[in-house]
Design a protein around this motif. Structure first.
Motif, PDB file in Angstrom:
ATOM      1  N   VAL A 169       0.827  -1.203   0.000  1.00  0.00           N
ATOM      2  CA  VAL A 169       0.000   0.000   0.000  1.00  0.00           C
ATOM      3  C   VAL A 169       0.864   1.257   0.000  1.00  0.00           C
ATOM      4  O   VAL A 169       0.632   2.192  -0.767  1.00  0.00           O
ATOM      5  CB  VAL A 169      -0.942  -0.004   1.221  1.00  0.00           C
ATOM      6  CG1 VAL A 169      -1.646   1.344   1.364  1.00  0.00           C
ATOM      7  CG2 VAL A 169      -1.976  -1.115   1.093  1.00  0.00           C
ATOM      8  N   LEU A 170       1.897   1.284   0.846  1.00  0.00           N
ATOM      9  CA  LEU A 170       2.738   2.471   0.959  1.00  0.00           C
ATOM     10  C   LEU A 170       3.499   2.740  -0.333  1.00  0.00           C
ATOM     11  O   LEU A 170       3.713   3.898  -0.700  1.00  0.00           O
ATOM     12  CB  LEU A 170       3.718   2.306   2.120  1.00  0.00           C
ATOM     13  CG  LEU A 170       4.517   3.537   2.536  1.00  0.00           C
ATOM     14  CD1 LEU A 170       3.593   4.649   3.017  1.00  0.00           C
ATOM     15  CD2 LEU A 170       5.524   3.176   3.630  1.00  0.00           C
ATOM     16  N   SER A 171       3.905   1.691  -1.022  1.00  0.00           N
ATOM     17  CA  SER A 171       4.646   1.857  -2.267  1.00  0.00           C
ATOM     18  C   SER A 171       3.743   2.135  -3.458  1.00  0.00           C
ATOM     19  O   SER A 171       4.223   2.494  -4.529  1.00  0.00           O
ATOM     20  CB  SER A 171       5.486   0.611  -2.548  1.00  0.00           C
ATOM     21  OG  SER A 171       4.647  -0.528  -2.692  1.00  0.00           O
ATOM     22  N   GLY A 172       2.434   1.941  -3.281  1.00  0.00           N
ATOM     23  CA  GLY A 172       1.490   2.229  -4.359  1.00  0.00           C
ATOM     24  C   GLY A 172       1.384   1.152  -5.413  1.00  0.00           C
ATOM     25  O   GLY A 172       0.838   1.407  -6.492  1.00  0.00           O
ATOM     26  N   VAL A 173       1.858  -0.066  -5.122  1.00  0.00           N
ATOM     27  CA  VAL A 173       1.806  -1.128  -6.133  1.00  0.00           C
ATOM     28  C   VAL A 173       0.512  -1.931  -6.065  1.00  0.00           C
ATOM     29  O   VAL A 173       0.258  -2.764  -6.920  1.00  0.00           O
ATOM     30  CB  VAL A 173       3.016  -2.084  -5.990  1.00  0.00           C
ATOM     31  CG1 VAL A 173       4.306  -1.338  -6.173  1.00  0.00           C
ATOM     32  CG2 VAL A 173       3.000  -2.804  -4.641  1.00  0.00           C
ATOM     33  N   GLY A 174      -0.323  -1.701  -5.045  1.00  0.00           N
ATOM     34  CA  GLY A 174      -1.596  -2.407  -4.967  1.00  0.00           C
ATOM     35  C   GLY A 174      -1.717  -3.247  -3.714  1.00  0.00           C
ATOM     36  O   GLY A 174      -0.750  -3.464  -2.984  1.00  0.00           O
ATOM     37  N   LEU A 175      -2.898  -3.761  -3.469  1.00  0.00           N
ATOM     38  CA  LEU A 175      -3.178  -4.495  -2.238  1.00  0.00           C
ATOM     39  C   LEU A 175      -2.800  -5.967  -2.301  1.00  0.00           C
ATOM     40  O   LEU A 175      -2.709  -6.626  -1.290  1.00  0.00           O
ATOM     41  CB  LEU A 175      -4.667  -4.379  -1.895  1.00  0.00           C
ATOM     42  CG  LEU A 175      -5.158  -2.974  -1.534  1.00  0.00           C
ATOM     43  CD1 LEU A 175      -6.655  -2.993  -1.306  1.00  0.00           C
ATOM     44  CD2 LEU A 175      -4.444  -2.478  -0.299  1.00  0.00           C
ATOM     45  N   GLY A 176      -2.618  -6.525  -3.476  1.00  0.00           N
ATOM     46  CA  GLY A 176      -2.297  -7.944  -3.566  1.00  0.00           C
ATOM     47  C   GLY A 176      -3.499  -8.797  -3.211  1.00  0.00           C
ATOM     48  O   GLY A 176      -4.632  -8.497  -3.580  1.00  0.00           O
ATOM     49  N   ASP A 177      -3.274  -9.871  -2.455  1.00  0.00           N
ATOM     50  CA  ASP A 177      -4.352 -10.800  -2.127  1.00  0.00           C
ATOM     51  C   ASP A 177      -4.941 -10.556  -0.751  1.00  0.00           C
ATOM     52  O   ASP A 177      -5.752 -11.339  -0.279  1.00  0.00           O
ATOM     53  CB  ASP A 177      -3.831 -12.240  -2.213  1.00  0.00           C
ATOM     54  CG  ASP A 177      -2.744 -12.516  -1.184  1.00  0.00           C
ATOM     55  OD1 ASP A 177      -2.039 -11.560  -0.808  1.00  0.00           O
ATOM     56  OD2 ASP A 177      -2.604 -13.675  -0.759  1.00  0.00           O
ATOM     57  N   LEU A 191      -5.333   6.041   4.629  1.00  0.00           N
ATOM     58  CA  LEU A 191      -4.353   6.939   5.229  1.00  0.00           C
ATOM     59  C   LEU A 191      -2.934   6.570   4.796  1.00  0.00           C
ATOM     60  O   LEU A 191      -2.105   7.452   4.530  1.00  0.00           O
ATOM     61  CB  LEU A 191      -4.467   6.907   6.759  1.00  0.00           C
ATOM     62  CG  LEU A 191      -5.690   7.595   7.360  1.00  0.00           C
ATOM     63  CD1 LEU A 191      -5.716   7.386   8.874  1.00  0.00           C
ATOM     64  CD2 LEU A 191      -5.679   9.080   7.046  1.00  0.00           C
ATOM     65  N   GLU A 192      -2.648   5.274   4.725  1.00  0.00           N
ATOM     66  CA  GLU A 192      -1.313   4.861   4.293  1.00  0.00           C
ATOM     67  C   GLU A 192      -1.083   5.191   2.823  1.00  0.00           C
ATOM     68  O   GLU A 192       0.025   5.576   2.431  1.00  0.00           O
ATOM     69  CB  GLU A 192      -1.096   3.374   4.543  1.00  0.00           C
ATOM     70  CG  GLU A 192       0.337   2.958   4.236  1.00  0.00           C
ATOM     71  CD  GLU A 192       0.672   1.557   4.695  1.00  0.00           C
ATOM     72  OE1 GLU A 192       1.864   1.227   4.763  1.00  0.00           O
ATOM     73  OE2 GLU A 192      -0.257   0.777   4.990  1.00  0.00           O
ATOM     74  N   GLU A 193      -2.102   5.052   2.004  1.00  0.00           N
ATOM     75  CA  GLU A 193      -1.961   5.422   0.589  1.00  0.00           C
ATOM     76  C   GLU A 193      -1.633   6.908   0.463  1.00  0.00           C
ATOM     77  O   GLU A 193      -0.753   7.305  -0.318  1.00  0.00           O
ATOM     78  CB  GLU A 193      -3.248   5.092  -0.156  1.00  0.00           C
ATOM     79  CG  GLU A 193      -3.480   3.601  -0.339  1.00  0.00           C
ATOM     80  CD  GLU A 193      -4.857   3.283  -0.881  1.00  0.00           C
ATOM     81  OE1 GLU A 193      -5.044   2.199  -1.467  1.00  0.00           O
ATOM     82  OE2 GLU A 193      -5.765   4.137  -0.720  1.00  0.00           O
ATOM     83  N   ILE A 194      -2.326   7.743   1.232  1.00  0.00           N
ATOM     84  CA  ILE A 194      -2.059   9.186   1.198  1.00  0.00           C
ATOM     85  C   ILE A 194      -0.657   9.478   1.732  1.00  0.00           C
ATOM     86  O   ILE A 194       0.072  10.308   1.166  1.00  0.00           O
ATOM     87  CB  ILE A 194      -3.125   9.938   2.020  1.00  0.00           C
ATOM     88  CG1 ILE A 194      -4.502   9.775   1.363  1.00  0.00           C
ATOM     89  CG2 ILE A 194      -2.773  11.420   2.145  1.00  0.00           C
ATOM     90  CD1 ILE A 194      -5.646  10.286   2.212  1.00  0.00           C
ATOM     91  N   ALA A 195      -0.262   8.793   2.815  1.00  0.00           N
ATOM     92  CA  ALA A 195       1.071   9.005   3.377  1.00  0.00           C
ATOM     93  C   ALA A 195       2.162   8.638   2.381  1.00  0.00           C
ATOM     94  O   ALA A 195       3.169   9.351   2.256  1.00  0.00           O
ATOM     95  CB  ALA A 195       1.227   8.185   4.664  1.00  0.00           C
ATOM     96  N   GLY A 196       1.983   7.526   1.667  1.00  0.00           N
ATOM     97  CA  GLY A 196       2.976   7.133   0.669  1.00  0.00           C
ATOM     98  C   GLY A 196       3.096   8.147  -0.445  1.00  0.00           C
ATOM     99  O   GLY A 196       4.206   8.490  -0.873  1.00  0.00           O
ATOM    100  N   LEU A 197       1.960   8.663  -0.905  1.00  0.00           N
ATOM    101  CA  LEU A 197       1.974   9.663  -1.973  1.00  0.00           C
ATOM    102  C   LEU A 197       2.652  10.950  -1.502  1.00  0.00           C
ATOM    103  O   LEU A 197       3.497  11.521  -2.209  1.00  0.00           O
ATOM    104  CB  LEU A 197       0.544   9.939  -2.432  1.00  0.00           C
ATOM    105  CG  LEU A 197       0.367  11.007  -3.515  1.00  0.00           C
ATOM    106  CD1 LEU A 197       1.066  10.570  -4.793  1.00  0.00           C
ATOM    107  CD2 LEU A 197      -1.113  11.258  -3.778  1.00  0.00           C
ATOM    108  N   MET A 198       2.304  11.416  -0.295  1.00  0.00           N
ATOM    109  CA  MET A 198       2.879  12.654   0.217  1.00  0.00           C
ATOM    110  C   MET A 198       4.370  12.500   0.506  1.00  0.00           C
ATOM    111  O   MET A 198       5.154  13.438   0.315  1.00  0.00           O
ATOM    112  CB  MET A 198       2.143  13.078   1.491  1.00  0.00           C
ATOM    113  CG  MET A 198       0.671  13.378   1.268  1.00  0.00           C
ATOM    114  SD  MET A 198       0.407  14.753   0.141  1.00  0.00           S
ATOM    115  CE  MET A 198       0.957  16.125   1.138  1.00  0.00           C
ATOM    116  N   TYR A 199       4.783  11.324   0.945  1.00  0.00           N
ATOM    117  CA  TYR A 199       6.202  11.096   1.230  1.00  0.00           C
ATOM    118  C   TYR A 199       7.034  11.221  -0.048  1.00  0.00           C
ATOM    119  O   TYR A 199       8.084  11.871  -0.061  1.00  0.00           O
ATOM    120  CB  TYR A 199       6.383   9.720   1.863  1.00  0.00           C
ATOM    121  CG  TYR A 199       7.828   9.385   2.167  1.00  0.00           C
ATOM    122  CD1 TYR A 199       8.527  10.080   3.140  1.00  0.00           C
ATOM    123  CD2 TYR A 199       8.492   8.379   1.464  1.00  0.00           C
ATOM    124  CE1 TYR A 199       9.848   9.785   3.417  1.00  0.00           C
ATOM    125  CE2 TYR A 199       9.802   8.080   1.729  1.00  0.00           C
ATOM    126  CZ  TYR A 199      10.480   8.777   2.717  1.00  0.00           C
ATOM    127  OH  TYR A 199      11.789   8.495   2.971  1.00  0.00           O
TER     128      TYR A 199
END
Length: 214
Positions: A169-177, A191-199
């Motif tokens: 999620v943090l790297s933005g590659v997707g949720l997987g299984d 929230l983690e998706e937003i944090a990864g993008l902002m980072y």
């Protein structure tokens, strides 16, 4: 190699956490493995404290949380008091968020980029991934069934599965299984998706820009 890791604390923290990703699958299913997992966690904790000590944050708060983590870890292993594991994972999540914030402050406090700060970019990413993984563990304890996977969908997700979810999620590659089902779990994932993008947009781009300017 050892001299290099001592000279650059951020590189040491990054190396140990990447090593943990390789070792965690062998630490989950046996009592000896869980003991090794606890010892490895102490090593990561000490390295994170060393990082915080170099950052412009409140150091006593970090040491207080670290002491609470060590005490609760022993209590969870030696007793069966309800609620201790939840308290442990919550404080662990708070500590890793705090350490990540300290590293970001360390990278942002001046207008130059050092070699250690370049390693701090990767170490901060792993700290954030660990912090959200512990947040997912707390969510799972409070609301069982928060996360589901293709294999053993009715079972609680293991630490390695939660860390895998956090990194993807943090790297933005997707949720997987692994998918969040409960509203709180989905909120944490967002929230983690937003944090990864902002980072990437704010911190990594600044460090790269200062490196090019240098």
């Amino acid at each position: 190699m050892l001299t290099y890791l001592v000279r650059y604390p951020s590189a040491a923290l990054l190396f140990v956490q990447l090593l943990g990703i390789l070792l965690y699958p062998f630490m989950e299913n046996t009592p000896l493995g869980r003991a090794a997992f606890g010892a490895f966690g102490v090593v990561v904790l000490v390295l994170a404290l060393r990082i915080v000590n170099r950052s412009p944050t409140l150091h006593p708060l970090a040491f207080l949380m670290a002491a609470a983590i060590l005490g609760l870890t022993l209590a969870v292993e030696l007793t069966a008091v309800p609620g201790l594991r939840l308290a442990l994972v919550v404080i662990e999540s708070m500590f890793y968020f705090y350490a990540a914030a300290g590293l970001i402050g360390y990278m942002m406090e001046d207008q130059r980029t050092t070699t250690d700060e370049l390693f701090a970019v990767g170490a901060t990413f792993t700290l954030l991934a660990w912090a959200f993984a512990y947040a997912y563990a707390a969510c799972q304890l409070v609301a069982p069934g928060s996360f589901v996977a293709n294999l053993q969908p009715d079972e609680p997700r293991s630490w390695m599965e939660l860390l895998f979810l956090s990194v993807t999620v943090l790297s933005g590659v997707g949720l997987g299984d692994i998918l969040p089902l409960r509203p709180v779990a989905r909120a944490l994932v967002m929230l983690e998706e937003i944090a990864g993008l902002m980072y990437i947009a704010l911190v990594v781009s600044r460090v790269i820009g200062l490196t090019i300017r240098r």
